[in-house]
Design an enzyme around this catalytic site. Sequence first.
Site, PDB file in Angstrom:
ATOM      1  N   TRP A  46       0.870  -1.185   0.000  1.00 45.12           N
ATOM      2  CA  TRP A  46       0.000   0.000   0.000  1.00 45.12           C
ATOM      3  C   TRP A  46       0.907   1.235   0.000  1.00 45.12           C
ATOM      4  O   TRP A  46       1.819   1.323   0.831  1.00 45.12           O
ATOM      5  CB  TRP A  46      -0.880  -0.060   1.254  1.00 45.12           C
ATOM      6  N   ASP A 103      -1.182  -5.385   9.652  1.00 43.95           N
ATOM      7  CA  ASP A 103      -2.089  -4.350   9.162  1.00 43.95           C
ATOM      8  C   ASP A 103      -3.318  -5.071   8.602  1.00 43.95           C
ATOM      9  O   ASP A 103      -3.237  -5.724   7.561  1.00 43.95           O
ATOM     10  CB  ASP A 103      -1.362  -3.547   8.070  1.00 43.95           C
ATOM     11  N   ALA A 125      -6.831  -4.310   7.245  1.00 44.07           N
ATOM     12  CA  ALA A 125      -7.728  -3.223   6.831  1.00 44.07           C
ATOM     13  C   ALA A 125      -8.959  -3.731   6.077  1.00 44.07           C
ATOM     14  O   ALA A 125      -9.856  -2.948   5.776  1.00 44.07           O
ATOM     15  CB  ALA A 125      -6.957  -2.223   5.967  1.00 44.07           C
ATOM     16  N   LYS A 176     -13.394   0.027   5.825  1.00 40.05           N
ATOM     17  CA  LYS A 176     -13.916  -0.732   4.671  1.00 40.05           C
ATOM     18  C   LYS A 176     -15.030  -1.682   5.111  1.00 40.05           C
ATOM     19  O   LYS A 176     -16.079  -1.731   4.498  1.00 40.05           O
ATOM     20  CB  LYS A 176     -12.834  -1.566   3.986  1.00 40.05           C
TER      21      LYS A 176
HETATM   22  C1  LIG Z   1      -3.354  -2.051   3.463  1.00 37.95           C
HETATM   23  C2  LIG Z   1      -4.019  -0.848   4.055  1.00 37.95           C
HETATM   24  N1  LIG Z   1      -3.745  -0.516   5.321  1.00 37.95           N
HETATM   25  C3  LIG Z   1      -4.318   0.540   5.914  1.00 37.95           C
HETATM   26  C4  LIG Z   1      -5.208   1.347   5.239  1.00 37.95           C
HETATM   27  C5  LIG Z   1      -5.767   2.532   5.963  1.00 37.95           C
HETATM   28  O1  LIG Z   1      -7.122   2.554   6.039  1.00 37.95           O
HETATM   29  P1  LIG Z   1      -7.901   3.784   6.673  1.00 37.95           P
HETATM   30  O2  LIG Z   1      -8.681   4.405   5.569  1.00 37.95           O
HETATM   31  O3  LIG Z   1      -8.738   3.181   7.730  1.00 37.95           O
HETATM   32  O4  LIG Z   1      -6.892   4.719   7.248  1.00 37.95           O
HETATM   33  C6  LIG Z   1      -5.521   1.052   3.908  1.00 37.95           C
HETATM   34  C7  LIG Z   1      -6.433   1.909   3.152  1.00 37.95           C
HETATM   35  O5  LIG Z   1      -6.557   1.897   1.969  1.00 37.95           O
HETATM   36  C8  LIG Z   1      -4.918  -0.084   3.306  1.00 37.95           C
HETATM   37  O6  LIG Z   1      -5.188  -0.431   2.045  1.00 37.95           O
END
Ligand SMILES: Cc1ncc(COP(=O)(O)O)c(C=O)c1O
Length: 400
Positions: free
Chosen positions: A138, A219, A221, A254
């Site tokens: 990401w 992580d 998400a 999400k």
């Molecule tokens: C792999 C990953 N980690 C963390 C996040 C962060 O999400 P948030 O919108 O809750 O900050 C995202 C968002 O796209 C993501 O794809």
Amino acid sequence: MLSDTQITAAKGIADLPPVESDSLLQLIGLANADKRPEKIDVGVGVYRDSIGRTPILRAVKAAEKRLWETQDSKGYLGGAGDTRFAELLRPIVLGEHARDDRIAGLQTPGGCGALRLGFQLVAATNPQARVIIGTPTWPNHQPIIHGVALEPVEYPYYDRASRSIRFDAMLSAIEGGRAGDVVLLHGCCHNPTGADLDAGQWAEVTRVIAKRGLLPFVDIAYQGFGRGLDEDAAGLRGILAACDEVLVAQSCDKNFGVYRDRVGALFIKTARRDATSNAMGHVLQLAREMWSMPPDHGAAAIRLVLEDEALTADWRAELITMRERIAEVRTRIAAADPRLAFIGEQFGMFSMLPFTREQVLKLREDHAIYMADSGRFNVVGMADDRIDDFVAAIVGAIDG
Ligand SMILES: Cc1ncc(COP(=O)(O)O)c(C=O)c1O
């Protein structure tokens, strides 16, 4: 008084060089500005339903209504945010580890806030720690790591040609870790590749992390977008079972569809309850310096969902609907051409097409299809009635 040299050296805000911003943010701007009716925006990472909307979930809407009716104060909550929210999230994320009192959690502004706070804690604890991180990843991971002045150690996670995980490279990078180094792992639905570790690979990664005394930072998400809520957290739970110290950055943005409300949590595990509670004191101080307190609304609404059996059941049903749509669109794209078959075997909202930047730009110019320069696309970025057009355009691009 400033000397002449100090005056010449002093910089104003106007002297800043242009920012190299996240290309995904630029892409959102470009897609929004394109008024061609046939436009397909598979760049941005939000779930879209069969008619192309990103709806507010029924359960969340009902909870928001209840919140509006019952919330009688906007007084400060404190640095940990809505503590009941974090408590109710525990069994969903941590499963059987929810009862482990060596794990503490607090509400953060989204998964992004949890990542930043967790890395800030690592930097405060052990500034020499390096962060072992697979690429591609990401695009906000590296800037967050850079922002806390930790050194990233990159390894190739994904082989674009064979469309598979380079597990040997991953294992050897982790084997090369020094005690205290962080290993950043995607809990499920790898962004941007959709290529997730299988159970055996999770077990192997977990064994090496524990053996080398590394700090896993998971992580998560997209829990529930891959195979199911529990299935998507199985790797994380294995890590919690095997390792004394673990960090978890969780996002509800999400799986509850509350993207702009910024809802997430950071969980911290250490070997001892008193050490965890001391670490919580540190993260509260670090959070205080950054955002003081997380925004309340989204987490309060999710707390109301999770406090109510019927709303929780409805949320789970809506999550299944989202997951099934992701799987159905994947199957449909995969069936269109043998060269797209890999998309049917991957998980979550993203996969990567084997395109060069030039091919991506040509798709944008010729077909108004917006995807990331890397070839990452959101499989549920388009409505059902646009899937055939999308597939025809990408098959055309593959054929050249
Ligand atoms: C792999 C990953 N980690 C963390 C996040 C962060 O999400 P948030 O919108 O809750 O900050 C995202 C968002 O796209 C993501 O794809």
